[in-house]
Design an enzyme around this catalytic site. Sequence first.
Site, mmCIF file in Angstrom:
data_model
loop_
_atom_site.group_PDB
_atom_site.id
_atom_site.type_symbol
_atom_site.label_atom_id
_atom_site.label_comp_id
_atom_site.label_asym_id
_atom_site.label_seq_id
_atom_site.Cartn_x
_atom_site.Cartn_y
_atom_site.Cartn_z
ATOM 1 N N ARG B 52 0.906 -1.107 0.038
ATOM 2 C CA ARG B 52 -0.022 0.012 0.121
ATOM 3 C C ARG B 52 0.954 1.231 0.217
ATOM 4 O O ARG B 52 2.126 1.241 0.462
ATOM 5 C CB ARG B 52 -0.700 -0.106 1.210
ATOM 6 C CG ARG B 52 -1.673 -1.341 1.409
ATOM 7 C CD ARG B 52 -2.305 -1.113 2.950
ATOM 8 N NE ARG B 52 -2.818 -2.180 3.381
ATOM 9 C CZ ARG B 52 -3.314 -2.752 4.496
ATOM 10 N NH1 ARG B 52 -3.495 -1.626 5.195
ATOM 11 N NH2 ARG B 52 -4.053 -3.915 4.710
ATOM 12 N N ASP B 54 -0.201 5.349 1.410
ATOM 13 C CA ASP B 54 -1.006 6.116 2.122
ATOM 14 C C ASP B 54 -1.571 7.237 1.123
ATOM 15 O O ASP B 54 -1.348 7.587 -0.059
ATOM 16 C CB ASP B 54 -0.570 6.764 3.285
ATOM 17 C CG ASP B 54 -0.675 5.767 4.442
ATOM 18 O OD1 ASP B 54 -1.209 4.678 4.368
ATOM 19 O OD2 ASP B 54 0.130 6.148 5.424
ATOM 20 N N ARG B 201 8.177 8.148 7.142
ATOM 21 C CA ARG B 201 7.922 9.588 7.544
ATOM 22 C C ARG B 201 8.177 9.780 8.924
ATOM 23 O O ARG B 201 8.645 11.010 9.060
ATOM 24 C CB ARG B 201 6.232 9.802 7.233
ATOM 25 C CG ARG B 201 5.936 9.612 5.986
ATOM 26 C CD ARG B 201 4.569 9.453 5.589
ATOM 27 N NE ARG B 201 3.582 10.666 6.103
ATOM 28 C CZ ARG B 201 2.300 10.413 6.227
ATOM 29 N NH1 ARG B 201 1.726 9.565 5.551
ATOM 30 N NH2 ARG B 201 1.652 11.509 6.862
#
Lengths: 248, 248
Positions: B52, B54, B201
């Site tokens: 995935r 985001d 992040r």
Amino acid sequence: MRYKIILAYDGTKFAGFQAQPNQRTVEGVLKKAVNKIAKEPTPEIQIYGSGRTDSGVHALGQVVHFDLPIEMSEVNMLNALNSILPLDTVVKKVEIVDQNFHARFTTHGKKYEYRMALGKFVDPFKRNYTGHWKFPVKIELIENAIKDLEGTHDFSSFVASGSTVKSHVRTIYQASVREDKAQNEIIFEFYGNGFLYNMVRIMVAVLAEIGSERRPVDDIPRLLEVKDRDQARGTAPASGLYLKEVDY
Amino acid sequence: MRYKIILAYDGTKFAGFQAQPNQRTVEGVLKKAVNKIAKEPTPEIQIYGSGRTDSGVHALGQVVHFDLPIEMSEVNMLNALNSILPLDTVVKKVEIVDQNFHARFTTHGKKYEYRMALGKFVDPFKRNYTGHWKFPVKIELIENAIKDLEGTHDFSSFVASGSTVKSHVRTIYQASVREDKAQNEIIFEFYGNGFLYNMVRIMVAVLAEIGSERRPVDDIPRLLEVKDRDQARGTAPASGLYLKEVDY
């Protein structure tokens, strides 16, 4: 105090520069920010831009002026505006100017840049920031033809039908093209005393056709002569156009 | 026939990669395109991504595979997909692979890039394509600290609370940082065998704090040791993150 500001904006989410009812415009968000700083709702402070940009057209150096009843330093004005303005608009410079300065009426020249991405498919990261031309291009044909646009001409073949100005005579001081091979883009630059409605985008569309041999390399003198918009045909998309600089 | 495709997307307008009801997702638009090409609504063709991304996260080289009941050449598949897909998604490469290939289960490594724009104000043209850090940065502090992330570690301090995976042990093969002075950006690159939820992040946020002396340069070994997400604090915004490459 009269303030001259230089601002950049991403035109993607604006319905152009000029204020319109129920539309998000650059003039609208800027006027709101200025009036918020002035804290004087009546009389409302007006702002004056060097000229309009269309929906989707970007600016790297749009110029605006306004008069503020209170005094504020240049750096404080810069910080205040940037703390209020949305993230797709940024003030790059603030200058206190005298009352003879007018963002629209005292311009000497404007510089526009047009970025055209080449290649078969649109790069997703460039879709809002370039035009796209999928045909092979011979840059030397464009280099040759673009010089025919320089000088003072009647640009009636290069103005969109919506234009209401009386004269279509404008002067292009300089017109140039270069390749950015790393980016696979062609970048056009036009510096002139003023531009008609959609004029840059129509010139770019004609030049791209010349570069791909879909139009003869000496077609621009003919188009200037015939003064017929229909013969120029296309208009390059707004997404590739940048108002780069306004000179006074 | 099993097709492996490499695709790029601008994540700004996607609610992430993974399909979700009533949301625009990369998986959703791609699955729709593949099924349109197959023209076989039952049974529906499934697509499998490497993992995935985001909402707001971009990809330069996401990898997906699917099985098509009909045979089509690689170039025809490329053209067909790109003629159907929306402009914020582009297929860069199509490869016919054997049945042992699986986009998710046979990955060897993934490379992520994070672009952090410096400067006092956000550049309007970068707001969706970089993170933003307004404090002065000493790049040599980040260069020093980033090496502490390389190797096999328990990254429990660097995982968002929503994560449900059992093990937080991952291996980072290589982590580096460089300055792009022309763009006034710092670019981080992480190459590893897998990344936890928000891990890149969170690592970037910690490194930015180290670069601005808001955290000691030797804080990463301590964070790896304490296995406490709260001590890493920040999460750099999704807009700066790019899935650059997936290796098999």
